[in-house]
Design an enzyme around this catalytic site. Structure first.
Site, PDB file in Angstrom:
ATOM      1  CG  HIS A  80      81.516  65.314  63.408  1.00 60.52           C
ATOM      2  ND1 HIS A  80      82.377  65.611  64.441  1.00 60.52           N
ATOM      3  CD2 HIS A  80      81.811  64.057  63.012  1.00 60.52           C
ATOM      4  CE1 HIS A  80      83.193  64.577  64.642  1.00 60.52           C
ATOM      5  NE2 HIS A  80      82.856  63.602  63.797  1.00 60.52           N
TER       6      HIS A  80
ATOM      7  N   GLY B 204      83.012  53.827  69.449  1.00 61.84           N
ATOM      8  CA  GLY B 204      82.110  54.859  68.951  1.00 61.84           C
ATOM      9  C   GLY B 204      80.646  54.535  69.177  1.00 61.84           C
ATOM     10  CG  LEU B 205      79.058  51.141  69.014  1.00 60.35           C
ATOM     11  CD1 LEU B 205      78.881  49.628  69.068  1.00 60.35           C
ATOM     12  CD2 LEU B 205      78.185  51.732  67.902  1.00 60.35           C
ATOM     13  CB  SER B 206      77.658  56.237  73.417  1.00 58.41           C
ATOM     14  OG  SER B 206      77.698  57.240  72.465  1.00 58.41           O
TER      15      SER B 206
ATOM     16  CG  ASP C 120      77.639  60.364  72.161  1.00 65.21           C
ATOM     17  OD1 ASP C 120      77.048  60.410  71.069  1.00 65.21           O
ATOM     18  OD2 ASP C 120      78.872  60.432  72.276  1.00 65.21           O
TER      19      ASP C 120
HETATM   20  C1  GLA Z   1      80.972  61.795  69.397  1.00 68.36           C
HETATM   21  C2  GLA Z   1      80.481  62.862  70.359  1.00 68.36           C
HETATM   22  C3  GLA Z   1      79.079  63.334  69.971  1.00 68.36           C
HETATM   23  C4  GLA Z   1      79.005  63.722  68.497  1.00 68.36           C
HETATM   24  C5  GLA Z   1      79.630  62.644  67.616  1.00 68.36           C
HETATM   25  C6  GLA Z   1      79.728  63.064  66.173  1.00 68.36           C
HETATM   26  O1  GLA Z   1      80.198  60.651  69.523  1.00 68.36           O
HETATM   27  O2  GLA Z   1      80.474  62.369  71.668  1.00 68.36           O
HETATM   28  O3  GLA Z   1      78.695  64.405  70.810  1.00 68.36           O
HETATM   29  O4  GLA Z   1      79.626  64.964  68.287  1.00 68.36           O
HETATM   30  O5  GLA Z   1      80.923  62.274  68.052  1.00 68.36           O
HETATM   31  O6  GLA Z   1      78.467  63.204  65.613  1.00 68.36           O
END
Ligand code: GLA
Length: 388
Positions: A36, A125-127, A173
């Protein structure tokens, strides 16, 4: 990944075995520390994974785009006449948003057939989304000789996510997915976008990602709420200093937050961002000195700050982290990504890793009723063409 089988699936879907599709790969990412902070123009330290999105693509004579995925039953055919509009909550919005960015930059897109396959878990949360965006961007850049550099593709993918998909993410990401380098993590300054590859040498330890398998429902609205709280903190700090971003303050300035920010919640949000930037800087420093123990402590502190000051963790992530820390051989463990669900990242002694997974699965299940999943990733290169 069995590429022959994937190609066979392509032919079964689209026919015409005389025209061979080209294969591209784009990784997912895990962030080691610096959470964040990206949208606060701070520091992050992510790396690209060997899990990600594969795309087979070929040109066709028709004026349309065909999309399909091996992952679920959700195909689409879109005529090519001008800019696209969002098609509702569908995975196809990720590539469509990226294609729009190419069109807006006057790249003439002609007919394509595309088949996607992802082995990074969705919504963990792994994009997975940045991975789909970047694999599309790299493929279009290649197919239409658009000549964009990686940073252009990263920015176009982030724009697609912000404006087309409607998720107001920072740049971490897409950057990690685009610029990933095997066995290295990326120390990125999100203000200047200057970066350094730092080798990840963990000695007799390994990285373990643990998936809470919790569905992340409110993540987007909570994420936007955190962003506004940070903006509010910047406003309140103006009488102190004319800053544009929280990351312009150093850890030695945390004490002044009490004076200028009376709202306790906003104050804690600011404290997290500023202290997290400090942790990233120290983490890079100790990693270069091969002090993995201290790196792990900083990961632990990062999680504690995300829990107490930024409040983006929740029962599932906290259970994995705090139960995990009780186990032998755990050097450091924290949530990774936006939070509220998704995954943790841990550094664990190789010799204790099997026990870590078995015991953590039991205590996590006892407390949450959920079954976690474990991945032992390799750190891989960024999005690229695999074969001609
Ligand atoms: C998500 C968002 C990123 C980043 C993270 C927190 O993955 O896509 O841009 O802000 O949360 O670090």
């Amino acid at each position: 990944m069995d590429t022959n089988n994937f190609t066979e699936q392509f032919y079964e879907k689209y026919g015409n075995r005389n025209s061979r599709p080209v294969l591209f790969f784009s990784p997912g990412r895990v962030n080691l520390i610096g959470e964040h902070t990206d949208y606060n123009a701070g520091y992050v330290f992510p790396c690209a994974l060997n899990y990600g999105t594969y795309l087979l693509v070929r040109k066709i004579d028709e004026k349309l785009l065909r999309f399909s995925t091996v992952n679920f039953n959700d195909d689409a055919v879109t005529p090519l006449n001008g800019l696209f509009t969002n098609t509702g909550k569908k995975w196809i919005n990720y590539p469509l948003g990226v294609i729009n960015e190419f069109q807006k930059k006057d790249v003439k897109i002609t007919g394509l057939e595309m088949l996607y396959y992802g082995d990074v878990p969705n919504g963990a949360g792994l994009s997975s989304s940045a991975s789909i965006e970047m694999v599309t961007a790299v493929a279009l850049n290649d197919f239409f000789n658009a000549g964009f550099g990686t940073l252009d593709l990263v920015k176009m993918s982030q724009k697609a996510e912000n404006e087309f998909v409607g998720m107001n993410c920072g740049i971490m990401d897409q950057f990690a997915v685009g610029f990933g380098k095997k066995d290295n993590a990326i120390f990125l300054n999100c203000d200047t976008l200057s970066y350094e590859n730092v080798p990840i040498i963990l000695n007799d330890n390994i990285l373990i990602i643990t998936n809470t398998n919790k569905r992340r429902g409110l993540t987007d609205s909570k994420y936007n709420e955190r962003r506004s709280e940070c903006e509010r903190a910047v406003e309140l700090l103006q009488p102190y200093k004319a800053i544009k971003n929280l990351s312009e303050l150093g850890t030695n300035e945390i004490a002044i937050l009490d004076k200028y920010i009376s709202d306790q919640v906003v104050r804690r949000r600011a404290k997290h961002v500023i202290s997290e930037n400090g942790r990233v800087l120290e983490a890079i420093d100790v990693l270069k000195k091969n002090n993995i123990t201290r790196f792990g402590e900083l990961m632990n502190q990062s999680h504690d700050s995300l829990k107490n000051d930024y409040e983006v963790t929740g029962l599932e992530l906290d259970t994995l982290v705090y139960e995990g820390r009780k186990l032998p051989g755990v050097i450091g463990t924290r949530m990774t990504g936006a939070g509220f669900g998704g995954c943790t990242i841990s550094i664990v002694k190789k010799s204790e890793s099997a026990k870590f997974m078995t015991e953590l699965a039991i205590s996590y299940n006892n407390i949450t009723g959920l079954k976690p999943e474990f991945y032992m990733p390799e750190i891989s290169d960024g999005a690229h063409r695999i074969e001609s």
